[in-house]
Motif scaffolding. Sequence first.
Motif, PDB file in Angstrom:
ATOM      1  N   LEU A 180       0.822  -1.208   0.000  1.00 42.50           N
ATOM      2  CA  LEU A 180       0.000   0.000   0.000  1.00 42.50           C
ATOM      3  C   LEU A 180       0.860   1.264   0.000  1.00 42.50           C
ATOM      4  O   LEU A 180       0.569   2.229  -0.717  1.00 42.50           O
ATOM      5  CB  LEU A 180      -0.932  -0.001   1.215  1.00 42.50           C
ATOM      6  CG  LEU A 180      -2.027  -1.081   1.218  1.00 42.50           C
ATOM      7  CD1 LEU A 180      -2.805  -1.027   2.518  1.00 42.50           C
ATOM      8  CD2 LEU A 180      -2.958  -0.896   0.032  1.00 42.50           C
ATOM      9  N   VAL A 181       1.925   1.249   0.796  1.00 42.96           N
ATOM     10  CA  VAL A 181       2.819   2.411   0.832  1.00 42.96           C
ATOM     11  C   VAL A 181       3.499   2.605  -0.518  1.00 42.96           C
ATOM     12  O   VAL A 181       3.618   3.734  -1.016  1.00 42.96           O
ATOM     13  CB  VAL A 181       3.859   2.251   1.961  1.00 42.96           C
ATOM     14  CG1 VAL A 181       4.927   3.339   1.865  1.00 42.96           C
ATOM     15  CG2 VAL A 181       3.180   2.299   3.323  1.00 42.96           C
ATOM     16  N   ALA A 182       3.944   1.497  -1.129  1.00 43.04           N
ATOM     17  CA  ALA A 182       4.611   1.593  -2.429  1.00 43.04           C
ATOM     18  C   ALA A 182       3.668   2.148  -3.487  1.00 43.04           C
ATOM     19  O   ALA A 182       4.050   3.022  -4.284  1.00 43.04           O
ATOM     20  CB  ALA A 182       5.122   0.208  -2.845  1.00 43.04           C
ATOM     21  N   ILE A 183       2.420   1.664  -3.519  1.00 40.04           N
ATOM     22  CA  ILE A 183       1.454   2.179  -4.494  1.00 40.04           C
ATOM     23  C   ILE A 183       1.145   3.644  -4.223  1.00 40.04           C
ATOM     24  O   ILE A 183       1.033   4.458  -5.149  1.00 40.04           O
ATOM     25  CB  ILE A 183       0.169   1.326  -4.462  1.00 40.04           C
ATOM     26  CG1 ILE A 183       0.471  -0.091  -4.969  1.00 40.04           C
ATOM     27  CG2 ILE A 183      -0.926   1.960  -5.303  1.00 40.04           C
ATOM     28  CD1 ILE A 183      -0.707  -1.033  -4.879  1.00 40.04           C
ATOM     29  N   GLY A 184       1.026   3.994  -2.943  1.00 40.11           N
ATOM     30  CA  GLY A 184       0.775   5.393  -2.610  1.00 40.11           C
ATOM     31  C   GLY A 184       1.913   6.300  -3.047  1.00 40.11           C
ATOM     32  O   GLY A 184       1.672   7.393  -3.581  1.00 40.11           O
ATOM     33  N   LEU A 185       3.150   5.855  -2.825  1.00 38.90           N
ATOM     34  CA  LEU A 185       4.298   6.655  -3.251  1.00 38.90           C
ATOM     35  C   LEU A 185       4.346   6.776  -4.768  1.00 38.90           C
ATOM     36  O   LEU A 185       4.683   7.846  -5.312  1.00 38.90           O
ATOM     37  CB  LEU A 185       5.591   6.035  -2.724  1.00 38.90           C
ATOM     38  CG  LEU A 185       5.789   6.080  -1.200  1.00 38.90           C
ATOM     39  CD1 LEU A 185       7.050   5.333  -0.803  1.00 38.90           C
ATOM     40  CD2 LEU A 185       5.870   7.531  -0.714  1.00 38.90           C
ATOM     41  N   GLY A 186       4.042   5.657  -5.453  1.00 37.56           N
ATOM     42  CA  GLY A 186       4.023   5.704  -6.906  1.00 37.56           C
ATOM     43  C   GLY A 186       2.950   6.637  -7.438  1.00 37.56           C
ATOM     44  O   GLY A 186       3.172   7.393  -8.394  1.00 37.56           O
ATOM     45  N   TYR A 187       1.774   6.581  -6.834  1.00 34.08           N
ATOM     46  CA  TYR A 187       0.683   7.477  -7.232  1.00 34.08           C
ATOM     47  C   TYR A 187       1.089   8.934  -7.024  1.00 34.08           C
ATOM     48  O   TYR A 187       0.879   9.793  -7.886  1.00 34.08           O
ATOM     49  CB  TYR A 187      -0.554   7.157  -6.405  1.00 34.08           C
ATOM     50  CG  TYR A 187      -1.721   8.097  -6.640  1.00 34.08           C
ATOM     51  CD1 TYR A 187      -2.621   7.861  -7.668  1.00 34.08           C
ATOM     52  CD2 TYR A 187      -1.911   9.198  -5.817  1.00 34.08           C
ATOM     53  CE1 TYR A 187      -3.695   8.708  -7.881  1.00 34.08           C
ATOM     54  CE2 TYR A 187      -2.975  10.060  -6.023  1.00 34.08           C
ATOM     55  CZ  TYR A 187      -3.867   9.812  -7.061  1.00 34.08           C
ATOM     56  OH  TYR A 187      -4.921  10.661  -7.265  1.00 34.08           O
ATOM     57  N   ARG A 188       1.710   9.192  -5.880  1.00 36.07           N
ATOM     58  CA  ARG A 188       2.129  10.571  -5.584  1.00 36.07           C
ATOM     59  C   ARG A 188       3.190  11.047  -6.561  1.00 36.07           C
ATOM     60  O   ARG A 188       3.143  12.192  -7.042  1.00 36.07           O
ATOM     61  CB  ARG A 188       2.649  10.638  -4.156  1.00 36.07           C
ATOM     62  CG  ARG A 188       3.089  12.024  -3.713  1.00 36.07           C
ATOM     63  CD  ARG A 188       3.622  11.984  -2.308  1.00 36.07           C
ATOM     64  NE  ARG A 188       4.096  13.297  -1.890  1.00 36.07           N
ATOM     65  CZ  ARG A 188       4.704  13.553  -0.733  1.00 36.07           C
ATOM     66  NH1 ARG A 188       4.889  12.555   0.129  1.00 36.07           N
ATOM     67  NH2 ARG A 188       5.108  14.772  -0.445  1.00 36.07           N
ATOM     68  N   ALA A 189       4.172  10.165  -6.867  1.00 36.54           N
ATOM     69  CA  ALA A 189       5.242  10.555  -7.777  1.00 36.54           C
ATOM     70  C   ALA A 189       4.702  10.818  -9.182  1.00 36.54           C
ATOM     71  O   ALA A 189       5.098  11.785  -9.849  1.00 36.54           O
ATOM     72  CB  ALA A 189       6.307   9.464  -7.815  1.00 36.54           C
ATOM     73  N   LYS A 190       3.771   9.985  -9.638  1.00 37.46           N
ATOM     74  CA  LYS A 190       3.222  10.164 -10.973  1.00 37.46           C
ATOM     75  C   LYS A 190       2.384  11.435 -11.052  1.00 37.46           C
ATOM     76  O   LYS A 190       2.438  12.174 -12.035  1.00 37.46           O
ATOM     77  CB  LYS A 190       2.383   8.953 -11.361  1.00 37.46           C
ATOM     78  CG  LYS A 190       1.986   8.952 -12.831  1.00 37.46           C
ATOM     79  CD  LYS A 190       1.498   7.590 -13.272  1.00 37.46           C
ATOM     80  CE  LYS A 190       1.288   7.573 -14.779  1.00 37.46           C
ATOM     81  NZ  LYS A 190       0.875   6.260 -15.277  1.00 37.46           N
ATOM     82  N   ARG A 191       1.621  11.673 -10.033  1.00 34.82           N
ATOM     83  CA  ARG A 191       0.808  12.887 -10.021  1.00 34.82           C
ATOM     84  C   ARG A 191       1.690  14.141 -10.001  1.00 34.82           C
ATOM     85  O   ARG A 191       1.404  15.126 -10.677  1.00 34.82           O
ATOM     86  CB  ARG A 191      -0.118  12.865  -8.810  1.00 34.82           C
ATOM     87  CG  ARG A 191      -1.165  13.973  -8.822  1.00 34.82           C
ATOM     88  CD  ARG A 191      -2.106  13.812  -7.642  1.00 34.82           C
ATOM     89  NE  ARG A 191      -3.142  14.822  -7.686  1.00 34.82           N
ATOM     90  CZ  ARG A 191      -4.280  14.720  -8.348  1.00 34.82           C
ATOM     91  NH1 ARG A 191      -4.512  13.611  -9.034  1.00 34.82           N
ATOM     92  NH2 ARG A 191      -5.174  15.684  -8.338  1.00 34.82           N
ATOM     93  N   LYS A 192       2.768  14.062  -9.229  1.00 33.30           N
ATOM     94  CA  LYS A 192       3.679  15.190  -9.176  1.00 33.30           C
ATOM     95  C   LYS A 192       4.347  15.421 -10.532  1.00 33.30           C
ATOM     96  O   LYS A 192       4.536  16.578 -10.965  1.00 33.30           O
ATOM     97  CB  LYS A 192       4.752  14.941  -8.107  1.00 33.30           C
ATOM     98  CG  LYS A 192       5.686  16.103  -7.882  1.00 33.30           C
ATOM     99  CD  LYS A 192       6.662  15.801  -6.752  1.00 33.30           C
ATOM    100  CE  LYS A 192       7.602  16.979  -6.527  1.00 33.30           C
ATOM    101  NZ  LYS A 192       8.565  16.693  -5.433  1.00 33.30           N
ATOM    102  N   ALA A 193       4.697  14.329 -11.231  1.00 31.67           N
ATOM    103  CA  ALA A 193       5.310  14.463 -12.548  1.00 31.67           C
ATOM    104  C   ALA A 193       4.346  15.097 -13.538  1.00 31.67           C
ATOM    105  O   ALA A 193       4.739  15.926 -14.376  1.00 31.67           O
ATOM    106  CB  ALA A 193       5.767  13.094 -13.046  1.00 31.67           C
ATOM    107  N   ILE A 194       3.074  14.736 -13.457  1.00 33.25           N
ATOM    108  CA  ILE A 194       2.070  15.314 -14.358  1.00 33.25           C
ATOM    109  C   ILE A 194       1.923  16.805 -14.108  1.00 33.25           C
ATOM    110  O   ILE A 194       1.861  17.621 -15.041  1.00 33.25           O
ATOM    111  CB  ILE A 194       0.728  14.588 -14.168  1.00 33.25           C
ATOM    112  CG1 ILE A 194       0.848  13.142 -14.629  1.00 33.25           C
ATOM    113  CG2 ILE A 194      -0.377  15.296 -14.935  1.00 33.25           C
ATOM    114  CD1 ILE A 194      -0.342  12.289 -14.272  1.00 33.25           C
TER     115      ILE A 194
END
Length: 260
Positions: A239-253
């Motif tokens: 869950l933490v890994a998916i959350g970090l990935g979601y945050r990183a992708k959103r930040k990149a967008i």
Amino acid sequence: MGSKNREQVSVTPDIQMEEFTLCDIWVLLWRKKLLIVFLAVLGTLAALPHCLLSPPVYSGSMVITPASIATMGGVVREINEHSTRQSNNVFDQASELSESVMGILKRNLMSRSERQQLQPVQAIEDGSINLSVIEDRQRCAKVSQSFARSGCNNIVVTATGPSPGSLRARLDSFVRVSADQSVQEANEFLESLGITTRFTTANIYRVESPATVLGTPFSPNKPRALIIGATLGAMLGVLVAIGLGYRAKRKAIVNLERDA
């Protein structure tokens, strides 16, 4: 050309997140594998105090079944002598009588078991033993003859406690005291009918499986506790890994939209 590039990067975050595919998740989890392993180990370590500090609890049980109809002959004969209605099927009579007196014992066993479990745990060794009584009719599901049914109507008496040495004696004592009370009740009923034949404990029940105590404690279940701790830790890591990935992708967008 610049206008075309701006159109490609000028997309909303929601549209981009729809492209967060299962393949992306697998790649993300592989990249965060050390984090997942770390949290799984942390969960295992968190379960260690429960495994090491919880007191061991042992379990013992015995199985009793209705008495043989062979022990009911004298009572059935005298009942028929006092009855105006004579039964041709004495086997059914003996079986029903065996079931009836077993029902008295079952009621007394369950009553004593419930009272014992409601008592607070005392400092003495026997005070920490819990007793439970279960009637098991599964073995009788396919038996149609009433005289055969009495032989498989088992009652399982189980005791749990911190000391395996006292469980067997406690089980035997518990059943014996309840049987004595049941014999007294049954004999008082026979006396009220004017029947002189008396029951003994042999007429109440027979032991199908003597009291046995497992050599290893059933609680705490150390392997299960460690597995649960590791599993919960790994799930948290995912869950933490998916959350970090979601945050990183959103930040990149957001950064791409800002640069555009």
